[in-house]
Design an enzyme around this catalytic site. Structure first.
Site, PDB file in Angstrom:
ATOM      1  N   LYS A 220      15.820  21.699 -11.335  1.00 43.30           N
ATOM      2  CA  LYS A 220      15.037  20.663 -11.516  1.00 43.30           C
ATOM      3  C   LYS A 220      15.688  19.366 -12.449  1.00 43.30           C
ATOM      4  CE  LYS A 220      11.400  19.496 -11.265  1.00 43.30           C
ATOM      5  NZ  LYS A 220       9.890  19.705 -11.807  1.00 43.30           N
TER       6      LYS A 220
ATOM      7  N   HIS B  10       0.874  -1.136   0.033  1.00 43.18           N
ATOM      8  CA  HIS B  10      -0.072   0.040   0.018  1.00 43.18           C
ATOM      9  C   HIS B  10       0.742   1.362   0.014  1.00 43.18           C
ATOM     10  CE1 HIS B  10      -3.237  -2.915   1.222  1.00 43.18           C
ATOM     11  NE2 HIS B  10      -2.308  -3.348   1.992  1.00 43.18           N
TER      12      HIS B  10
ATOM     13  N   GLU C  16       9.627   8.455 -17.290  1.00 45.30           N
ATOM     14  CA  GLU C  16       7.975   8.902 -17.212  1.00 45.30           C
ATOM     15  C   GLU C  16       7.519   8.469 -18.939  1.00 45.30           C
ATOM     16  OE1 GLU C  16       7.541  13.038 -16.281  1.00 45.30           O
ATOM     17  OE2 GLU C  16       8.967  12.552 -14.609  1.00 45.30           O
TER      18      GLU C  16
ATOM     19  N   SER D  55      14.370  21.484 -16.453  1.00 42.60           N
ATOM     20  CA  SER D  55      12.943  22.460 -16.656  1.00 42.60           C
ATOM     21  C   SER D  55      13.436  23.638 -17.451  1.00 42.60           C
ATOM     22  CB  SER D  55      12.392  22.785 -15.453  1.00 42.60           C
ATOM     23  OG  SER D  55      11.418  23.705 -15.389  1.00 42.60           O
TER      24      SER D  55
END
Ligand code: ARG
Length: 458
Positions: free
Chosen positions: A282, A155, A289, A276
């Site tokens: 970043k 979980h 992804e 970024s």
């Protein structure tokens, strides 16, 4: 140029021709189409269906076409209906009437089936080789981090301590099953359909064993209708590819989490991260992804194939031309993902201190406290309840099970002795999980070694 001209008085309109044509996506099978035609012509010659000299001309002409395509001298005609039509047309333009004999006892229906099978058989092997490499990379990393303690989750809540090597090897197992799924798929795909012709076989005295041998298939299809009208080999391959993407996607998701500041279990190499355009600090895991995102394409391709096939009466229907873009996209996508994923994993920096720190919080050794009581004679259910009370007490006092004083332990259950502290150190907890399949460092090392030494070749 259409091959079926005789019956028609008018040309297809340009838009209809474009709509009908598949050359823009089936031209990638030119090698397999030529290979299939060479085998077919050779068989026709050997069986005396065409003259040996005619077969010789055809084979020679086809070889020259292949060379010219490979060297860039011959370009595909985008007005052609498909790759089969294009190559046959080109052959006849080059060698004249003998070229017109190639299509004796053949249809584009068995031709397209043999082309796609030849093409996909190679792609199954290509994907398989990429998975072999990935599995080896995972196993080597697992060996390196066989005793690195990290929290295991259920979980997404810290559950029990495991080792990073063990976590990695879970994925190795998944990819090993993916390899065996591809092997199964290849076995079933390995049936040669040529000779099924349009749907009802042929009256010519062909010898399908010859074509099978020349094309390197394991066996011939048993039924001419089935030979031209199923695409289960595409569906099965796409399904295997979809499962690979599920595994890659879950792995990517974890990598994305692990390199967030909240976890910082790993850092990806600069070569596999992006920045970024506005936020200078970043470092984003775009590659992971994208792999996660591209899984959707492959699932979609599988759904396309299922849907195309589900409602068409036997045998060939033009709907089936839609198989190619879907299966090619699925194959291309998985290969592209693996090309990026494997070196990304290989070059990532692991940060064991942060894994250890995360494992130290969240009472992940609570089960081990309960197990200690059980081993000292307390029934597991009572031990479980007592440990729950200890956790509640720790939360109250803002401490953890390792630092909670013995008096507190004894207040909950008088069986506790000093010995409990040794039993709940994280390293000890992990080292004791030696039951086969568990995360103990020695298990991980053994499993990793087995995988590294394993001959995964086909
Ligand atoms: N381009 C077609 C396909 O991919 C080849 C088979 C055409 N056969 C036919 N009878 N129209 O399915």
């Amino acid at each position: 140029m259409q091959l079926w001209k005789g019956r028609f008085k008018k040309e297809l309109s340009k838009t209809t021709n474009d709509f009908n044509s598949s050359i823009s996506f089936d031209s990638r099978m030119y090698r397999e189409d030529i290979e299939g035609s060479i085998a077919h012509a050779t068989m026709l010659g050997r069986c005396g269906i065409i003259k040996a000299s005619e077969a010789g001309h055809i084979v020679q002409g086809l070889k020259e076409i292949l060379e010219d395509i490979e060297s860039g001298k011959l370009q595909f005609d985008m007005e052609a209906e498909d790759i089969h039509t294009f190559i046959e047309g080109e052959l006849t333009a080059r060698i004249g009437d003998d070229g017109k004999r190639l299509h004796t006892s053949r249809s584009r229906n068995d031709q397209v089936a043999v082309d796609t099978k030849l093409y996909l058989k190679k792609e199954v092997v290509n994907v398989r080789e990429m998975l072999e490499e990935l599995v080896k990379v995972i196993a080597k990393k697992a060996q390196l981090y066989s005793s690195t303690v990290m929290p295991g989750y259920t979980h997404l809540q810290r559950a029990q301590p495991i080792t990073f090597g063990h976590h990695l090897l879970a994925y190795a197992e998944m990819f090993l099953r993916d390899i065996s799924r591809l092997d199964d798929c290849l076995k079933r795909m390995d049936e040669m359909p040529l000779g099924s012709c349009a749907l009802a076989g042929t009256t010519y005295p062909i010898n399908r064993e010859i074509t099978k041998e020349l094309l390197g298939f394991d066996r011939i299809t048993n039924n001419s209708l089935d030979g031209v009208s199923d695409r289960d080999y595409c569906i099965e391959f796409a399904s295997a590819l979809s499962i690979i993407m599920v595994h890659l996607s879950r792995f990517s998701e974890e990598i994305i989490m692990w390199c967030s500041w909240e976890f910082k279990f790993i850092e990806l190499d600069d070569a596999f991260s992006t920045g970024s355009s506005i936020m200078p600090q970043k470092k984003n895991p775009d590659i992971a992804e994208l792999v996660r995102g591209k899984s959707g394409r492959v699932f979609g391709d599988t759904m396309t194939l299922l849907t195309v096939m589900k409602g068409i009466a036997l045998a060939y229907n033009k709907d089936m031309q839609e198989d190619k873009e879907a299966i090619f996209d699925a194959v291309d996508t998985v290969k592209m993902c693996l090309t990026a994923f494997t070196p990304m994993l290989d070059t990532m920096r692991v940060i064991p201190e942060n894994m250890r720190k995360a494992a130290a919080g969240g009472f992940i050794n609570a089960t081990d406290v309960a197990d200690w009581l059980t081993k000292n004679g307390v029934p597991f259910r009572d031990a479980y309840k007592a440990t729950g009370e200890l956790v509640a007490r720790c939360i109250e006092l803002g401490t953890d099970l390792e630092s909670l004083p013995l008096e507190e332990y004894k207040q909950v259950c008088d069986v506790f002795t000093d010995d409990v502290y040794n039993a709940i150190s994280l390293e000890y907890c992990v080292s004791q999980r030696t039951a086969f399949g568990g995360p103990a460092p020695e298990n991980v090392r053994e499993q990793a070694e087995k995988i590294i030494d394993k001959d995964l070749k086909l």
